[in-house]
Every structure is written in structure tokens, then in C-alpha cells.
Design a protein around this motif. Structure first.
Motif: not given
Length: 318
Positions: A270-290
Motif C-alpha cells: 500500500r505504501y509503495l507506488s504501483p510501478d515499484i517492483e516487489l521481489l521476495v525470496g528466501g527459504r521462508g517465503s513459501s510460507g507466505y505464498k497467499a
């Protein structure tokens, strides 16, 4: 409209490997595809749309500009991709040619066991020496992807099964953290290079993954704004705004079930402009897939995927 007539954007993202942000830019700016719309105005992609996006992605990976090829017919794109890929060396061959041709140069895997032996012996000097030898012999991308990442994964597994103690893991992390920090400090980039903010969200205290992402991005020509670990969404967004960053990369390792994480990620989007790409990785990231799907973040499963996305985002046409 029947479901079998098309696919939602989540399916397109999964099949093409492109992020929602890149797909939207290619549609809006270059009319690369023209998806149908549902009764609720959601975009709906045909099999032909997905094929075109795949072909465009492959063409950009061989060096083509999206602005030069988006108008081509699908048939012409097929021919172009076939010709470009046929004339390119195999990726593995191109990667291994990055190794310096010096006497005694070795493959990355040969440095792994000396590093592990030093960690088992709690010998900091030996570990530093082994890593320095590898750093001299290998290109930076190969050093990170084929030595540092496997080393830290192995150390984590050995600690979890009881073969190593926490003191071994702390020693390895501290030495690797210092080494990665020195790589970042030595980077010389153009002031015009795009900027990316790299950090971990609130509750995430493991730093190595974020440092690996930072070093990888710098080696690929990005100015990295590295913020350390455990940062609230509003602080990340403030840094993005202050520096004019084009993307945010988050490392999520442990825990994979923090009840605060979903709220933090939703707030950040919500805080970021829509044109800012958000990349998420790491072993625990699969737990937050939804929640990652909800905020249309791009899941990064490995460094090759990270590099592909950074390459696409770095293009002035993206």
C-alpha cells in the motif's frame, strides 16, 4: 465468459516467469498483447497471449529490446527467437567462460570442502583464506551462486541435523557476511544505474540472504540501497521514496509462519507506488505464498531467476 477460454494473470505469471509489473508495462506501453476482459474488468489471457509473452521474454534474454520487437507477429517472433538462440552459446558454456584462465584455476565445488573443514575446526583464518582463494579464481556471480549459497545451505542443514553447533553457524555467517560486504564496498557503478532497496521485513533477522541479493544486484549493474534486517514497512517505503528506487527485494528465511508478516507485506504494498517492483525470496517465503499472490509480488526461488527479473527491470524499455 467460460474459464476454458483464457487464464488469469496469476497463471500467466507462473507459466512465463514474468512479473505482473513487467506484463502490465509490456501491455500498456507496447501493446505486446491485448488480453480480453471479464464482466468484472479483470484481464483474461488466451493461450496465444501466453505464447507471445514467452517468445518476447526469450527474445529479450538474447539481447533484444522489447520496444523493437513487441510489434512483431507471433510467427516472426518464433523465427527471431529460433535464430537468436541457435547462434548463442549454451548458457552453461557462457557461464564457465567467466572463470579466469590462470594456472590452477578450479571449479567452484572444489572450494566447498576446504571451507566446511575450516568451519568444523572453528578456524576463522582458514575459512577466510579458502574464501579469498575462491574469490580470486572465480567471477563474482559464480563465487556467490556456486560457492557462497551452497556453503550456507550446507551449514544450515548440518546445524539442523546436529552435525554442527550454533557456534559453527555463527562463525560461518560472520565470515561470509564480511566477505559479501567487501564485495559491495568495491562495486563501482554509474550514477545513472537503477536503484534497488534490499532488506528483510520486521521479524526477519537472518542477513546472509539479503547480502547475497545485494551483491548479485550490484554485479548486475544496480545501485543497491542496503538497509540491513528487521525493518518495518513504513521505513522500507520511506527509503524507496527517498532514493527513487525502482524495486524492493526482501529476504524471508525464518520463521515461515510469523503472524505479523502478512500485515507487514500488505502495508508495504500500500505504501509503495504501483510501478515499484516487489521481489521476495528466501527459504521462508513459501510460507507466505497467499499474501505474496495478493500483493502481486514476484517470488524469487534462485539467483538465476533474480538475475532474469533484474535484467528485465533494468532495461530502459521496462
Amino acid at each position: 465468459m467460460e474459464v476454458d477460454q483464457g487464464h488469469p494473470i496469476k497463471v500467466v505469471v507462473r507459466r512465463t516467469g514474468l512479473s505482473p509489473h513487467v506484463i502490465r508495462v509490456w501491455e500498456k506501453r507496447y501493446q505486446a498483447v491485448e488480453p480480453m476482459r471479464t464482466a468484472t474488468n479483470r484481464r483474461w489471457y488466451s493461450d496465444a497471449d501466453i505464447e507471445r509473452l514467452l517468445l518476447l521474454q526469450r527474445a529479450t534474454h538474447t539481447g533484444r529490446s522489447i520496444g523493437q520487437i513487441a510489434h512483431l507477429s507471433t510467427e516472426r517472433l518464433r523465427d527471431l527467437v529460433h535464430d537468436d538462440e541457435a547462434s548463442s552459446p549454451p548458457p552453461s558454456a557462457a557461464a564457465w567462460r567467466e572463470l579466469p584462465e590462470v594456472p590452477g584455476s578450479q571449479l567452484p565445488e572444489s572450494y566447498l570442502e576446504p571451507c566446511l573443514d575450516a568451519i568444523r575446526q572453528l578456524d576463522r583464518a582458514a575459512l577466510e583464506h579458502a574464501l579469498m582463494q575462491a574469490r580470486v579464481a572465480l567471477s563474482q556471480p559464480m563465487f556467490i551462486e556456486h560457492l557462497v549459497v551452497p556453503l550456507m545451505v550446507t551449514v544450515g542443514e548440518l546445524w539442523r541435523n546436529g552435525s554442527l553447533r550454533i557456534v559453527h553457524e555463527h562463525l560461518a555467517s560472520d565470515v561470509v557476511r564480511t566477505m559479501l560486504g567487501s564485495l559491495s564496498a568495491s562495486a563501482a557503478l554509474s550514477a545513472l544505474a537503477p536503484k534497488i532497496v534490499v532488506t528483510t521485513p520486521t521479524g526477519q533477522l537472518h542477513e546472509i540472504g539479503a547480502l547475497i541479493v545485494a551483491s548479485t544486484a550490484e554485479s548486475d549493474g544496480w545501485q543497491v540501497v542496503y538497509l540491513g534486517v528487521n525493518l518495518p514497512a513504513e521505513e522500507i517505503a520511506a527509503a524507496v521514496q527517498h532514493h527513487g528506487a525502482k524495486a524492493v527485494a526482501l529476504s524471508v528465511v525464518h520463521p515461515a509462519d510469523d503472524p505479523r508478516m502478512a500485515d507487514e507485506l500488505l502495508k508495504l504494498r500500500r505504501y509503495l507506488s504501483p510501478d515499484i517492483e516487489l521481489l521476495v525470496g528466501g527459504r521462508g517465503s513459501s510460507g507466505y505464498k497467499a499474501v505474496l499472490d495478493t500483493i502481486e509480488a514476484t517470488r524469487i526461488d534462485d539467483l538465476a531467476t533474480l538475475r532474469n527479473h533484474l535484467e528485465t527491470l533494468r532495461s530502459p524499455d521496462a
